[in-house]
Design a protein around this motif. Structure first.
Motif, PDB file in Angstrom:
ATOM      1  N   ARG A 218       0.834  -1.202   0.000  1.00  0.00           N
ATOM      2  CA  ARG A 218       0.000   0.000   0.000  1.00  0.00           C
ATOM      3  C   ARG A 218       0.873   1.258   0.000  1.00  0.00           C
ATOM      4  O   ARG A 218       0.594   2.216  -0.731  1.00  0.00           O
ATOM      5  N   VAL A 219       1.926   1.257   0.815  1.00  0.00           N
ATOM      6  CA  VAL A 219       2.780   2.444   0.932  1.00  0.00           C
ATOM      7  C   VAL A 219       3.476   2.741  -0.393  1.00  0.00           C
ATOM      8  O   VAL A 219       3.496   3.887  -0.873  1.00  0.00           O
ATOM      9  N   ARG A 220       4.057   1.715  -1.015  1.00  0.00           N
ATOM     10  CA  ARG A 220       4.769   1.937  -2.276  1.00  0.00           C
ATOM     11  C   ARG A 220       3.798   2.375  -3.380  1.00  0.00           C
ATOM     12  O   ARG A 220       4.113   3.268  -4.175  1.00  0.00           O
ATOM     13  N   THR A 221       2.635   1.738  -3.423  1.00  0.00           N
ATOM     14  CA  THR A 221       1.646   2.116  -4.437  1.00  0.00           C
ATOM     15  C   THR A 221       1.194   3.557  -4.230  1.00  0.00           C
ATOM     16  O   THR A 221       1.055   4.327  -5.189  1.00  0.00           O
ATOM     17  N   PHE A 222       0.969   3.925  -2.984  1.00  0.00           N
ATOM     18  CA  PHE A 222       0.546   5.296  -2.678  1.00  0.00           C
ATOM     19  C   PHE A 222       1.603   6.299  -3.122  1.00  0.00           C
ATOM     20  O   PHE A 222       1.282   7.317  -3.751  1.00  0.00           O
TER      21      PHE A 222
END
Length: 501
Positions: A218-222
């Motif tokens: 989620r963090v990398r995609t965000f």
């Protein structure tokens, strides 16, 4: 002096005249601009049927909005118009059959609905086993966005099927196969988040797929797709990614806020504290992103009846709509509130006029002041017949105990002759109460969520739906029905009158 005055007055009149002409021209241009998409077509055997054009209001509420409708004329033709300033997903619907496609601004589409069996829905439940509306487009080039999207999905789906064990989390997913998929898709054209619609569509779809397959966190995609970039409210692929990214992220609590805190803030309609507390999350430092994520969370909370009170969620959402400084968020919140109002127990039923067995028009609102037990049936459906038998068994005892209830059966076969023939039979003569025919009114069926038969709806004396889902007679419902209880004013459990349509 008089000449000067005349010149000044004449100049003022001419100036006013030019302004009026300019305003008229602008109004004409504006009216024309409101219809920059035209759909012209023919339906081989659809004469007299109503064809409707819909769009989704937004990817968050998925509320259907009617754009245009018309009757298919004697020459089997129809014309529908709409407006858009970017490619828009539209839905063509006839009866219960529909199909969707992306329409581009400034385009005219020529379509043909070939000869079609409109009675398929009477042979099987097309809501469970879907039957699309057959629509053939003519004059479409290879560069049409729908063909490009179809080709894109064909490549993606076939690649995943061929290499499914390397994408399945239960086995040993390998990221290099996803990279190979991206390279394969890139051969069809660019997949970047620029101003190109197809490029954005592919880019955000692949980003969402990569996140869902757990090849990216989620963090990398965000950080790659959301952080520091404009929020594309109008872009379906972007909004789908955003909603997917923040699904189940806030409403159940996380390491920054607990579920107990969230419930307390919602119960107190405290939007300010809710928003400020979410700001400690590194993903939600940005105020605009934080508010949009809150909208996703509140929508989830509304359907989480185990933890949240629906009325409190609705009031919190209403307060957010009043306080936000982002007009897009106000629009999204109000669209959600309209969905909740339509789902509300106690909503007032609009006027529906249907023919009875003698072809007289009957308005359901004419029964105000009485309880109405509506049954939607089909005469050739065995389950419907079984429930009608139960009603006929109990109806005399029900009438003896109360004179404030009316039984109304709405027969939903296309051919009303089926109803007439059924009621004239020996069995049908036992069902001696009010019978109406739905008369092709699919808006009525959609309003009452009739997706299978039989279906039952209880309306109170004030003309409001008493239950979201009304029990069938075979459940024993007619033994202790609500209309035999103490005569008290039904409590209104919601507050969204201004959002009802």
């Amino acid at each position: 002096m008089s000449a000067v005055c005349f010149f000044i007055c004449n100049f003022a009149v001419m100036k006013r005249f030019k302004i009026i002409v300019l305003l008229l021209c602008l109004s004409v241009l504006t009216a024309a601009a409101q219809q920059n998409i035209t759909i012209k077509g023919t339906a081989a055997n659809g004469h007299g049927k109503r064809i409707e054009l819909y769009r989704y209001s937004d990817p968050l509420s998925n509320r259907l909005v009617l754009l245009d409708s018309c009757r298919i004329d004697d020459k089997k033709g129809f014309t529908l118009r709409s407006y858009a300033n970017y490619p828009l997903l539209l839905t063509l619907q006839v009866d219960d059959y529909d199909m969707s496609f992306y329409a581009e601004p400034g385009r005219e589409y020529d379509v043909v609905i070939p000869d079609f069996d409109w009675n398929i829905d009477e042979k099987r439940n097309i809501h469970l086993d879907r039957e699309p509306l057959p629509v053939v487009f003519s004059g479409i080039s290879d560069a049409d966005i729908n063909l490009q999207i179809d080709e894109f999905h064909t490549v993606v789906d076939s690649f995943i099927v061929q290499n499914r064990t390397f994408f399945d989390y239960k086995f040993h997913p390998q990221k290099r196969y996803f990279d190979t998929l991206v390279a394969t898709v890139n051969e069809l054209g660019p997949t970047d988040n620029t101003d190109d619609f197809i490029g954005r569509y592919k880019h955000y779809y692949l980003a969402r797929l990569k996140y869902d397959l757990r090849f990216d966190s989620r963090v990398r995609t965000f950080k790659k797709e959301i952080d520091g970039q404009p929020i594309r409210y109008y872009d379906e692929a972007y909004m789908s990614l955003f909603c997917d990214l923040f699904a189940d992220y806030i409403s159940h609590g996380n390491k920054y806020v607990t579920l107990r805190q969230l419930v307390r803030w919602v119960d107190n309609y405290d939007v300010d504290i809710y928003l400020d507390s979410l700001g400690v999350d590194p993903l939600l430092h940005n105020e605009q992103i934080r508010e949009l994520a809150l909208l996703v969370a509140l929508n989830e909370s509304y359907y989480d009846f185990r933890n949240y009170d629906r009325q409190a969620v609705g009031k919190t959402l209403m307060r957010l709509a009043q306080k936000t400084k982002f007009p897009e968020h106000r629009t999204l919140a109000e669209s959600l509130l309209r969905i909740y109002a339509a789902d509300e127990r106690g909503q007032e039923v609009p006027s529906f006029v249907l023919p009875d067995v003698d072809m007289r028009k009957v308005d359901l609102n004419s029964f105000r002041g009485e309880w109405i037990y509506l049954s939607f049936v089909r005469c050739d459906d065995p389950t419907s017949i079984g429930e009608l038998e139960t009603i006929s068994h109990f109806i005399d005892s029900v009438y003896k105990k109360s004179d404030s209830i009316e039984f109304i059966t709405i027969e939903c076969s296309r051919d009303r002759g089926k109803m007439d023939q059924f009621l004239e039979s020996r069995r049908g003569k036992r069902y001696d109460w009010i019978w109406l025919h739905f008369d092709g009114n699919y808006e009525l069926l959609r309003y009452f969520d009739v997706y299978s038969y039989p279906w039952f709806v209880l309306i109170d004396p004030q003309g409001r739906i008493h239950y979201n889902i009304t029990p069938a007679p075979s459940t024993g419902f007619l033994i202790t029905p609500p209309w035999q209880r103490a005569k008290t004013e039904p409590k209104k459990v919601f507050f969204l009158d201004q959002y009802r349509q």
